[in-house]
Design an enzyme around this catalytic site. Structure first.
Site, PDB file in Angstrom:
ATOM      1  N   GLU A 173       0.818  -1.221   0.000  1.00 55.53           N
ATOM      2  CA  GLU A 173       0.000   0.000   0.000  1.00 55.53           C
ATOM      3  C   GLU A 173       0.851   1.270   0.000  1.00 55.53           C
ATOM      4  O   GLU A 173       1.201   1.785   1.067  1.00 55.53           O
ATOM      5  CB  GLU A 173      -0.955   0.015   1.206  1.00 55.53           C
ATOM      6  CG  GLU A 173      -1.851   1.256   1.227  1.00 55.53           C
ATOM      7  CD  GLU A 173      -2.811   1.319   2.413  1.00 55.53           C
ATOM      8  OE1 GLU A 173      -2.757   0.444   3.283  1.00 55.53           O
ATOM      9  OE2 GLU A 173      -3.602   2.271   2.452  1.00 55.53           O
ATOM     10  N   LYS A 215      -2.507  -2.011  -3.130  1.00 55.18           N
ATOM     11  CA  LYS A 215      -3.552  -1.132  -2.575  1.00 55.18           C
ATOM     12  C   LYS A 215      -3.140   0.312  -2.808  1.00 55.18           C
ATOM     13  O   LYS A 215      -2.435   0.906  -1.992  1.00 55.18           O
ATOM     14  CB  LYS A 215      -3.747  -1.425  -1.079  1.00 55.18           C
ATOM     15  CG  LYS A 215      -4.752  -0.511  -0.380  1.00 55.18           C
ATOM     16  CD  LYS A 215      -5.188  -1.082   0.955  1.00 55.18           C
ATOM     17  CE  LYS A 215      -6.060  -0.108   1.713  1.00 55.18           C
ATOM     18  NZ  LYS A 215      -6.708  -0.715   2.880  1.00 55.18           N
TER      19      LYS A 215
HETATM   20  P1  13P Z   1      -9.360   4.367   3.978  1.00 54.87           P
HETATM   21  O1  13P Z   1     -10.219   3.615   2.965  1.00 54.87           O
HETATM   22  O2  13P Z   1     -10.146   4.998   5.075  1.00 54.87           O
HETATM   23  O3  13P Z   1      -8.376   5.259   3.311  1.00 54.87           O
HETATM   24  O4  13P Z   1      -8.529   3.253   4.745  1.00 54.87           O
HETATM   25  C1  13P Z   1      -7.932   2.271   4.021  1.00 54.87           C
HETATM   26  C2  13P Z   1      -6.710   1.849   4.709  1.00 54.87           C
HETATM   27  O5  13P Z   1      -6.605   0.728   5.140  1.00 54.87           O
HETATM   28  C3  13P Z   1      -5.614   2.825   4.861  1.00 54.87           C
HETATM   29  O6  13P Z   1      -4.463   2.164   5.233  1.00 54.87           O
END
Ligand code: 13P
Length: 336
Positions: A173, A215
């Site tokens: 991510e 992600k």
């Molecule tokens: P949000 O969808 O609130 O951005 O959170 C996703 C997430 O896991 C951020 O690390």
């Protein structure tokens, strides 16, 4: 691991990110005037995880360390409760974004020390996938610095390799934040640079892409940008950047919501899947706020509100499940 990664992006399904750290869940609870003590956190997560029917749209749930060790009120560990519903438990393994040495307005994510041991324990506790979030800030032409992009990409790849060693599917991510007055072109440019460097590092460090998920943020106008790109442009620009950077071996891309409204997060995902393009990976969701905001508000810390909160969560799960297949329509929003 390849099968787990594929199952997380099964048709019409996506991930619930319920892995808020103690600091983040306190902020969420402050917004509804509920004290962030362990029992309230447990009760809130139990409300989400016991929502009947959510499993039709939710393939996996990302948990925080505390939550993976907690149980439902009947004593069933949360990991088992989820598994019994066909939902795969996952775990946030990073220790948060800290100021980057040499560029303290930027962040680098920590948590590699001891990760091998922690990953092994999380597997024993039932987790089958993991998450590590890197945070990239846009500030004019100055930020992100090359140092910020490369240190975060390097850490993401080290995390991913360690998780795969422990049989956990890594969700990679790298989040380019929406904050700022930059336009969508600048977001596209930065997102492309970040993803290109991330996949270069994953390759150098031998991460098996088939057993990983990405992600990312969507390509959006900065929150304070006077001109806001519309839904179709966001969909087109996001897919364009992803096609340039993400190898076809990656089974799925699960977006974060990043502060978008519930509805926009759904509309953007749906628009990407409705472009009619043949893409090598699934495009789905791993939303935190965009799946939980309505449910959190409806719950308000009151056990009597659990049915209303679950109805709100189920609606968002269903709408996003439909968007993951490009089949969402505004009519679905009224189905509550
Ligand atoms: P949000 O969808 O609130 O951005 O959170 C996703 C997430 O896991 C951020 O690390």
């Amino acid at each position: 691991m390849d099968q787990i990664a594929k199952a997380l992006v099964a048709p019409g399904k996506g991930i619930l990110a319920a892995d808020e750290s103690s600091g983040t869940i306190k902020k969420r609870f402050d917004s509804i005037g509920v004290e962030s003590v362990e029992e309230n956190r447990r009760a809130y997560r139990e409300m989400l995880f016991t929502t009947s029917g959510a499993e039709a749209a939710i393939s996996g749930v990302i948990l925080y360390d505390e939550t993976l060790r907690q149980s439902a009120s009947d004593g069933t560990p949360f990991a088992k409760l989820l598994q019994d519903k066909g939902i795969i438990p996952g775990i946030k393994v990073d220790m948060g974004a800290k100021p980057l040495a040499g560029s303290p307005d930027e962040k680098v994510t920590e948590g590699l020390d001891g990760l091998r041991e922690r990953a092994g324990e999380y597997y024993q506790l039932g987790a089958r996938f993991a998450k590590w979030r890197a945070v990239i800030t846009i500030n004019g032409d100055e930020h992100p610095s090359d140092a910020c992009i490369s240190t975060n990409a390097h850490a993401l790849a080290r995390y991913a390799a360690l998780c795969q060693e422990a049989q956990l599917v890594p969700i990679v991510e790298p989040e380019v934040l929406m904050d700022g007055d930059h336009d969508i072109d600048r977001c596209a440019e930065v997102t492309e640079a970040v993803l290109a460097e991330t996949y270069a590092q994953l390759r150098i460090q031998g991460v098996r892409l088939e057993a990983s998920l990405l992600k990312p943020n969507m390509v959006l106008s900065g929150t304070d940008c006077p001109t806001q790109a519309g839904v179709d442009e966001v969909a087109r620009r996001t897919v364009e950047v992803l096609k340039r950077c993400v190898p076809a071996a990656v089974p799925g891309i699960v977006f974060l919501s990043g502060g978008q409204s519930d509805l926009l997060a759904t509309e953007h995902l749906n628009a990407m899947n409705a472009l009619g393009e043949t893409l090598p990976w699934k495009l789905s969701f791993s939303y935190g706020r965009a799946l939980q905001a309505a449910a959190l508000k409806a719950w308000g810390g009151n056990a009597g509100n659990v049915p209303a909160a679950q109805a709100a969560f189920l609606l968002r799960a269903r709408c996003n499940g439909a968007a993951a297949a490009g089949g969402w329509s505004q009519d679905m929003e009224k189905a509550a």
